[in-house]
Write a protein that holds these residues in place. Sequence first.
Motif, PDB file in Angstrom:
ATOM      1  N   ASP A   7       0.791  -1.049   0.078  1.00 13.73           N
ATOM      2  CA  ASP A   7       0.077   0.194  -0.119  1.00 13.73           C
ATOM      3  C   ASP A   7       0.879   1.083   0.177  1.00 13.73           C
ATOM      4  OD1 ASP A   7      -2.517  -1.040   0.053  1.00 13.73           O
ATOM      5  OD2 ASP A   7      -2.533  -1.574   2.299  1.00 13.73           O
ATOM      6  N   LEU A  44      -5.909  -7.629  -4.636  1.00 13.30           N
ATOM      7  CA  LEU A  44      -7.003  -7.066  -4.836  1.00 13.30           C
ATOM      8  C   LEU A  44      -7.989  -7.711  -5.946  1.00 13.30           C
ATOM      9  CD1 LEU A  44      -6.019  -3.389  -4.172  1.00 13.30           C
ATOM     10  CD2 LEU A  44      -7.246  -4.831  -2.791  1.00 13.30           C
ATOM     11  N   LEU A  48      -4.734  -1.541 -11.062  1.00 12.38           N
ATOM     12  CA  LEU A  48      -4.500  -0.231 -10.293  1.00 12.38           C
ATOM     13  C   LEU A  48      -3.862   0.729 -11.244  1.00 12.38           C
ATOM     14  CD1 LEU A  48      -3.906  -1.237  -6.845  1.00 12.38           C
ATOM     15  CD2 LEU A  48      -5.977  -0.768  -7.581  1.00 12.38           C
ATOM     16  N   ALA A  61     -10.229   2.359 -11.076  1.00 11.75           N
ATOM     17  CA  ALA A  61     -10.109   1.728  -9.702  1.00 11.75           C
ATOM     18  C   ALA A  61      -8.881   2.175  -8.746  1.00 11.75           C
ATOM     19  CB  ALA A  61     -10.170   0.205  -9.688  1.00 11.75           C
ATOM     20  N   TYR A  65      -8.857   3.715  -4.897  1.00 14.74           N
ATOM     21  CA  TYR A  65      -8.232   3.186  -3.989  1.00 14.74           C
ATOM     22  C   TYR A  65      -7.220   3.991  -3.462  1.00 14.74           C
ATOM     23  CZ  TYR A  65      -5.745  -0.628  -1.506  1.00 14.74           C
ATOM     24  OH  TYR A  65      -5.291  -1.251  -0.599  1.00 14.74           O
ATOM     25  N   ARG A  68      -8.724   6.278  -0.680  1.00 11.56           N
ATOM     26  CA  ARG A  68      -9.047   5.832   0.374  1.00 11.56           C
ATOM     27  C   ARG A  68      -7.986   5.314   1.355  1.00 11.56           C
ATOM     28  NH1 ARG A  68     -14.230   4.085   1.008  1.00 11.56           N
ATOM     29  NH2 ARG A  68     -13.582   3.657   3.261  1.00 11.56           N
ATOM     30  N   ILE A  69      -6.956   4.711   0.461  1.00 11.06           N
ATOM     31  CA  ILE A  69      -5.882   4.243   1.287  1.00 11.06           C
ATOM     32  C   ILE A  69      -4.870   5.058   1.833  1.00 11.06           C
ATOM     33  CG2 ILE A  69      -4.341   3.801  -0.689  1.00 11.06           C
ATOM     34  CD1 ILE A  69      -4.803   1.259   2.173  1.00 11.06           C
TER      35      ILE A  69
END
Length: 299
Positions: A7, A44, A48, A61, A65, A68-69
């Motif tokens: 991440d 996932l 990405l 996507a 992501y 949020r991450i």
Amino acid sequence: MDRLACDRMFVAVIERGSLSGAAQKLGVSSGQASKLISRLEGELGVQLLHRTTRSVSPTEAGRAYFERIKSLLEEMDELDSTIRSASGDPRGRLTISVPMTFGTQVLAPLLAEFARAHPLIELDVSFSDRVVNLVEEGFDLALRIGSLRDSSLIARKLCPIRLVTTAAPSYLAAFGAPERPEDVTGHACILDTNFADGASWRFARGLSVPIRGRLRFSNAEACAAAAAIGLGLVQGPSFVAGERIRAGQLIPVLADHEADPMALWAIYTTGRHLAAKVRVMVDFLVSHFQDSPPWDQGW
């Protein structure tokens, strides 16, 4: 390879715009960075990033992501910093953006002093006149001179930044000193193209006077150096001119017509908790620059 590392790498890729830039930021190889992204996409089950030989960009996507991450990682880092600081000294990597000339001439020695006082804090400092986006580019703190545009950020005023008009003794002996702001139009002027309007100089009561000259530099130090050897008048920040004024290399002119000062600001993002590493740096800067800054003293 744990999920948290994946991440963090993904966020770094989006912020830096490349795998190599993200790898450099996090201290791994480009190959390792690519593996972390592939691992994340595999877990996932979705692509990405769009990858080409020249660039990477998030898919739809990936953008969702990232939004949020990134906030989740920031909250995790804030929690980590808060807990650690409660039980000891501030720590962690502190990423800062500072203006080039101010950073190299004034701030660099202070950063070394700060680093000695806070051995658990890593400093990652970018010296650039580019106005960075703190959120998108992952900076904890930025120093800016002048007016502010982004109201979503927290701004702490550190000190005034004066604009002074000066010339070398040899130039004034040969051509005389301007008596009114409007007189500068008849002088050789050295232009600092870093200013938004590099073709005019600011004076008191909002007066703007057009100037001309054969020397144009996008650096205040270069402008001051040219003025110091008698090549013309120059208007620039007092943190550049101050040392030369004290040494007698430059002499202020039109002092009674000096424009209202700009300001030096410390800029950082909002949050429920201010990270201890940011707080101690801001407090450190305030303690050094409050009241009359050192470059305005002695002349």
